[in-house]
Each structure stands twice: as structure tokens, then as C-alpha cells.
Design an enzyme around this catalytic site. Structure first.
Site, PDB file in Angstrom:
ATOM      1  N   SER A  19      29.285   4.447  42.702  1.00 56.89           N
ATOM      2  CA  SER A  19      30.721   4.171  42.639  1.00 56.89           C
ATOM      3  C   SER A  19      31.077   3.402  41.370  1.00 56.89           C
ATOM      4  CB  SER A  19      31.149   3.346  43.857  1.00 56.89           C
ATOM      5  OG  SER A  19      32.496   2.958  43.694  1.00 56.89           O
ATOM      6  N   SER A  21      34.076   1.998  41.148  1.00 57.82           N
ATOM      7  CA  SER A  21      35.131   1.059  41.546  1.00 57.82           C
ATOM      8  C   SER A  21      34.761  -0.407  41.320  1.00 57.82           C
ATOM      9  CB  SER A  21      35.518   1.295  43.017  1.00 57.82           C
ATOM     10  OG  SER A  21      36.085   2.576  43.148  1.00 57.82           O
ATOM     11  N   LYS A  70      36.590   8.941  54.749  1.00 53.32           N
ATOM     12  CA  LYS A  70      38.044   8.935  54.527  1.00 53.32           C
ATOM     13  C   LYS A  70      38.844   9.429  55.735  1.00 53.32           C
ATOM     14  CE  LYS A  70      38.462   9.192  49.504  1.00 53.32           C
ATOM     15  NZ  LYS A  70      39.134   9.868  48.393  1.00 53.32           N
ATOM     16  N   GLY A 130      40.894  25.019  45.205  1.00 53.88           N
ATOM     17  CA  GLY A 130      40.095  24.255  46.165  1.00 53.88           C
ATOM     18  C   GLY A 130      40.949  23.726  47.302  1.00 53.88           C
ATOM     19  N   GLY A 133      39.069  17.645  50.416  1.00 54.85           N
ATOM     20  CA  GLY A 133      39.772  16.375  50.603  1.00 54.85           C
ATOM     21  C   GLY A 133      40.717  16.045  49.458  1.00 54.85           C
ATOM     22  N   TYR A 230      35.898  13.844  36.074  1.00 54.46           N
ATOM     23  CA  TYR A 230      35.929  12.963  34.885  1.00 54.46           C
ATOM     24  C   TYR A 230      34.576  12.893  34.187  1.00 54.46           C
ATOM     25  CZ  TYR A 230      34.870  10.005  38.895  1.00 54.46           C
ATOM     26  OH  TYR A 230      34.355   9.527  40.073  1.00 54.46           O
ATOM     27  N   GLY A 251      40.231  13.673  35.101  1.00 56.22           N
ATOM     28  CA  GLY A 251      40.395  12.905  36.337  1.00 56.22           C
ATOM     29  C   GLY A 251      40.266  11.401  36.177  1.00 56.22           C
TER      30      GLY A 251
HETATM   31  P1  NAP Z   1      35.374  18.541  48.944  1.00 58.30           P
HETATM   32  O1  NAP Z   1      36.136  17.957  50.062  1.00 58.30           O
HETATM   33  O2  NAP Z   1      33.928  18.873  49.124  1.00 58.30           O
HETATM   34  O3  NAP Z   1      36.170  19.880  48.475  1.00 58.30           O
HETATM   35  C1  NAP Z   1      35.689  20.717  47.463  1.00 58.30           C
HETATM   36  C2  NAP Z   1      36.454  22.030  47.486  1.00 58.30           C
HETATM   37  O4  NAP Z   1      35.956  22.841  46.412  1.00 58.30           O
HETATM   38  C3  NAP Z   1      36.304  22.844  48.764  1.00 58.30           C
HETATM   39  O5  NAP Z   1      37.499  23.520  49.036  1.00 58.30           O
HETATM   40  C4  NAP Z   1      35.207  23.853  48.384  1.00 58.30           C
HETATM   41  O6  NAP Z   1      35.303  25.074  49.081  1.00 58.30           O
HETATM   42  C5  NAP Z   1      35.558  24.106  46.932  1.00 58.30           C
HETATM   43  N1  NAP Z   1      34.396  24.605  46.200  1.00 58.30           N
HETATM   44  C6  NAP Z   1      33.224  23.949  45.987  1.00 58.30           C
HETATM   45  N2  NAP Z   1      32.398  24.715  45.241  1.00 58.30           N
HETATM   46  C7  NAP Z   1      33.048  25.883  45.025  1.00 58.30           C
HETATM   47  C8  NAP Z   1      32.716  27.087  44.343  1.00 58.30           C
HETATM   48  N3  NAP Z   1      31.543  27.240  43.727  1.00 58.30           N
HETATM   49  N4  NAP Z   1      33.622  28.083  44.329  1.00 58.30           N
HETATM   50  C9  NAP Z   1      34.816  27.952  44.943  1.00 58.30           C
HETATM   51  N5  NAP Z   1      35.199  26.817  45.604  1.00 58.30           N
HETATM   52  C10 NAP Z   1      34.318  25.812  45.641  1.00 58.30           C
HETATM   53  O7  NAP Z   1      35.417  17.583  47.661  1.00 58.30           O
HETATM   54  P2  NAP Z   1      36.627  16.619  47.209  1.00 58.30           P
HETATM   55  O8  NAP Z   1      36.418  15.272  47.790  1.00 58.30           O
HETATM   56  O9  NAP Z   1      37.892  17.326  47.469  1.00 58.30           O
HETATM   57  O10 NAP Z   1      36.341  16.473  45.641  1.00 58.30           O
HETATM   58  C11 NAP Z   1      36.482  17.581  44.809  1.00 58.30           C
HETATM   59  C12 NAP Z   1      36.381  17.197  43.338  1.00 58.30           C
HETATM   60  O11 NAP Z   1      37.417  16.294  42.999  1.00 58.30           O
HETATM   61  C13 NAP Z   1      35.073  16.497  42.965  1.00 58.30           C
HETATM   62  O12 NAP Z   1      34.675  16.970  41.698  1.00 58.30           O
HETATM   63  C14 NAP Z   1      35.449  15.036  42.899  1.00 58.30           C
HETATM   64  O13 NAP Z   1      34.635  14.317  41.993  1.00 58.30           O
HETATM   65  C15 NAP Z   1      36.873  15.146  42.373  1.00 58.30           C
HETATM   66  N6  NAP Z   1      37.699  13.978  42.738  1.00 58.30           N
HETATM   67  C16 NAP Z   1      38.206  13.208  41.731  1.00 58.30           C
HETATM   68  C17 NAP Z   1      39.007  12.123  42.040  1.00 58.30           C
HETATM   69  C18 NAP Z   1      39.557  11.269  40.923  1.00 58.30           C
HETATM   70  O14 NAP Z   1      40.001  10.146  41.190  1.00 58.30           O
HETATM   71  N7  NAP Z   1      39.586  11.761  39.711  1.00 58.30           N
HETATM   72  C19 NAP Z   1      39.297  11.825  43.374  1.00 58.30           C
HETATM   73  C20 NAP Z   1      38.778  12.651  44.385  1.00 58.30           C
HETATM   74  C21 NAP Z   1      37.970  13.730  44.051  1.00 58.30           C
HETATM   75  P3  NAP Z   1      34.686  25.266  50.562  1.00 58.30           P
HETATM   76  O15 NAP Z   1      35.544  24.432  51.462  1.00 58.30           O
HETATM   77  O16 NAP Z   1      34.810  26.723  50.796  1.00 58.30           O
HETATM   78  O17 NAP Z   1      33.281  24.759  50.479  1.00 58.30           O
END
Ligand code: NAP
Length: 286
Positions: A19, A21, A70, A130, A133, A230, A251
Site C-alpha cells: 500500500s 497510503s 471494501k 471493465g 470494483g 499508475y 491513476g
Molecule cells: P477488479 O474488481 O478485479 O475488476 C477488474 C475488472 O477488469 C473486472 O471486470 C475483470 O473482468 C476485468 N478484467 C481483468 N482482466 C481482464 C482481461 N484480460 N480482459 C478483459 N477484462 C479483464 O479490480 P478493481 O479493484 O476494479 O481494480 C481494477 C484496476 O483499477 C486495477 O488496475 C487497480 O490497480 C486500478 N485501481 C486504481 C485506483 C486508483 O486510485 N488509481 C483505484 C482502484 C483501482 P471479470 O470480472 O470478467 O474478471
């Protein structure tokens, strides 16, 4: 300096070792000169309710919540903000008179860099890649901006239907349509804001992009490409989008701003966002 009066803040997750944070929050705490410290707390899913009881006992003032807690923390809180209820996830918790209160600052974090680009989003079609979460916070953010439409792309028909249904009774007005990835070529030419919420392109898979260079040829002039990733910065997706003249956002600012919004909730004072940003950028070598 930590003394006998220092108050506790922190972040719970599993794993939590990576993390960023604590770096950001403790930099802001030092700058403000307030008597707090922000710590990482590793909490396994099966220990979550026990951890909250323990936090109550030792006087933890507030904490952030990350994967995998979460959603599961929501049943343990006495009050949840309407925004966090709409998103279906809590990332910021504080102690209130009736118990633990929760909200979601990911939406504010997501919106902050967009709000500095323009104020009128009523003509902008949002395209979100996507349905995990982070996508939920992005949908809520696009609804708050007042985007003309919000189109979400996923790879699983059943999950897409579930995602669509989950917004049906939401307090937010979301003009949401869901699509399979195959629809991307038809959706790209009208999208004014494209947000990657998948981990495609994240370190170490830096040679991957959710949209190919060929597909991005159809990018609308003036489009904004926003990648929640990021590391690296820029991702290949943002490099491709920039190649066709898009405005790009990574990000890192979302991460800084969701943290600043949480700290403001706990301390109830203006937060030195620039100090948090600098500490994150130094850490990430941006
Ligand atoms: P998550 O809940 O695991 O969701 C990921 C999503 O991406 C799901 O819908 C998944 O599909 C899809 N996915 C994964 N691999 C894929 C692929 N090869 N082809 C097509 N779809 C794919 O993860 P999350 O918590 O939402 O986080 C997602 C990203 O956002 C991460 O990279 C995280 O680091 C980033 N993030 C950044 C911040 C920030 O503050 N900048 C905050 C939160 C998250 P399925 O459901 O079909 O598996």
C-alpha cells in the site's frame, strides 16, 4: 513524533504490504503537525469483524479499506453514506457516536482530475472498460458529472447483466448500457471519455493494452483517455491514445485525491494535497 497521545489512523487490507497510503498520509500528517500516525494493518477476511472490535478497544480514529474488504465491511458499519451505498463499496471509515461510519472517496478521487479539465459533461459519452470494483466508483462518478451516457464493457454476459441490474434501484441517475468487448469498434467513435478500469497494462504486463492502436484510430477528436493504473505511467493504452491526440490521465491523481478526501474526513481541516502528491510521485519515481 509518536508520543503517548498520538492518535491512530490506518488502512486495512490483505495483502497490505504494498500500500502507498502510509507514505502519502504520513507526509501530510507531518506537514500539518497534527498528533496522528497512519499505519498499515494486515487483516485477513475471516478476522475483519474481530479487527473492528479491536480498533474500537484501542481507539483507532479512522481507517481506509482496501481489497478484499471494501464490500464485506459494509455489514459491520452503523452508518453508510448514500454514495457508498450506490457504489456498493466503502473505502473510508471513521468513528461516530453510534459506531463506525463509512463512505467512499474513490468517486471524489476519480472526479478530481476530470473536473479540472472542463465543467460541462452533458454532451460527453463515457465508455468504461471493465466491471469490477473500481468500475463502480467510475460509473457513480460519470453519473455525478452528468455525462450524456455511460457505456460499460465487460467480457462475461452474466456478469454484465448483474452489473446492469445492480444500478436499477440506485439513488444515482445512471443512463447505463452494458456491452461485450466485441462492441468496442462501434462504441469508440462517439466516446468522449474512455476509462480503463481493468488491470490490463499494469506492471509487469506493461506491453498489453485494453484497446489496440488500430482500434484507437477511430478515436473521436478531443477525447479523454483515463487509465486508473499508475504503474507504469503512462500505460501503453495512454501512449496509444496520446498518439491520436487524446488528452490522457493516469491513476496517480485519483489515488492522491481519494486519500486527501479520506484525511479531510478524519481531521476536518484543509489537507496539503501537494505534499501527498509529491510523496507519491517520489515513491513511484514519476
Ligand atoms: P477488479 O474488481 O478485479 O475488476 C477488474 C475488472 O477488469 C473486472 O471486470 C475483470 O473482468 C476485468 N478484467 C481483468 N482482466 C481482464 C482481461 N484480460 N480482459 C478483459 N477484462 C479483464 O479490480 P478493481 O479493484 O476494479 O481494480 C481494477 C484496476 O483499477 C486495477 O488496475 C487497480 O490497480 C486500478 N485501481 C486504481 C485506483 C486508483 O486510485 N488509481 C483505484 C482502484 C483501482 P471479470 O470480472 O470478467 O474478471
Amino acid at each position: 513524533m509518536i508520543t503517548g497521545t498520538t492518535k491512530l489512523l490506518g488502512v486495512i487490507g490483505h495483502p497490505i504490504e504494498h500500500s502507498l497510503s502510509p507514505t502519502m498520509h504520513n507526509a501530510a500528517i507531518a506537514q500539518l503537525g497534527v498528533d496522528y500516525v497512519y499505519l498499515p494493518f494486515p487483516v485477513k477476511p475471516e478476522d475483519l469483524s474481530q479487527a473492528l472490535v479491536g480498533f474500537g478497544a484501542i481507539g483507532v480514529q479512522g481507517f481506509n479499506v482496501t481489497i478484499p474488504h471494501k464490500q464485506s465491511i459494509m455489514r459491520l458499519l452503523s452508518d453508510i453514506s448514500p454514495l457508498a451505498q450506490a457504489v456498493g463499496a466503502v473505502n473510508t471509515v471513521w468513528r461516530g457516536e453510534t459506531g463506525w461510519h463509512g463512505t467512499n472517496t474513490d468517486v471524489a478521487g476519480f472526479l478530481a482530475p476530470l473536473r479540472s479539465l472542463k465543467s460541462d459533461w452533458s454532451q460527453t459519452e463515457a465508455l468504461i472498460l471493465g466491471i469490477g470494483g473500481a468500475a463502480r466508483a467510475v460509473v457513480a462518478g460519470c453519473a455525478e458529472l452528468g455525462c450524456a451516457s455511460v457505456r460499460v464493457v465487460g467480457r462475461d454476459r452474466a456478469k454484465l447483466a448483474h452489473f446492469q441490474d445492480s444500478w436499477a434501484h440506485s439513488a444515482l441517475v445512471v443512463h447505463l448500457q452494458t456491452h461485450l468487448w466485441e462492441a468496442l469498434p462501434n462504441l469508440l467513435p462517439t466516446a468522449g471519455l474512455i476509462v480503463n478500469t481493468t488491470p490490463i497494462g499494469m506492471y509487469p504486463n506493461v506491453e498489453q493494452s485494453p484497446i489496440s492502436l488500430e482500434q484507437l484510430l477511430h478515436l473521436r477528436p478531443g477525447a479523454i483517455a483515463y487509465d486508473l493504473i499508475y504503474t507504469p505511467s503512462p500505460t501503453l493504452f495512454l501512449q496509444y491514445a496520446a498518439h491520436y491526440g487524446a488528452t490522457t490521465l493516469d491513476g496517480s491523481e485519483m489515488l492522491v485525491q481519494q486519500g486527501a478526501a479520506a484525511l479531510e474526513q478524519w481531521l476536518d481541516q484543509a489537507i496539503p494535497v501537494d505534499v501527498m502528491r509529491r510523496s507519491l510521485h517520489q515513491h513511484l519515481k514519476l
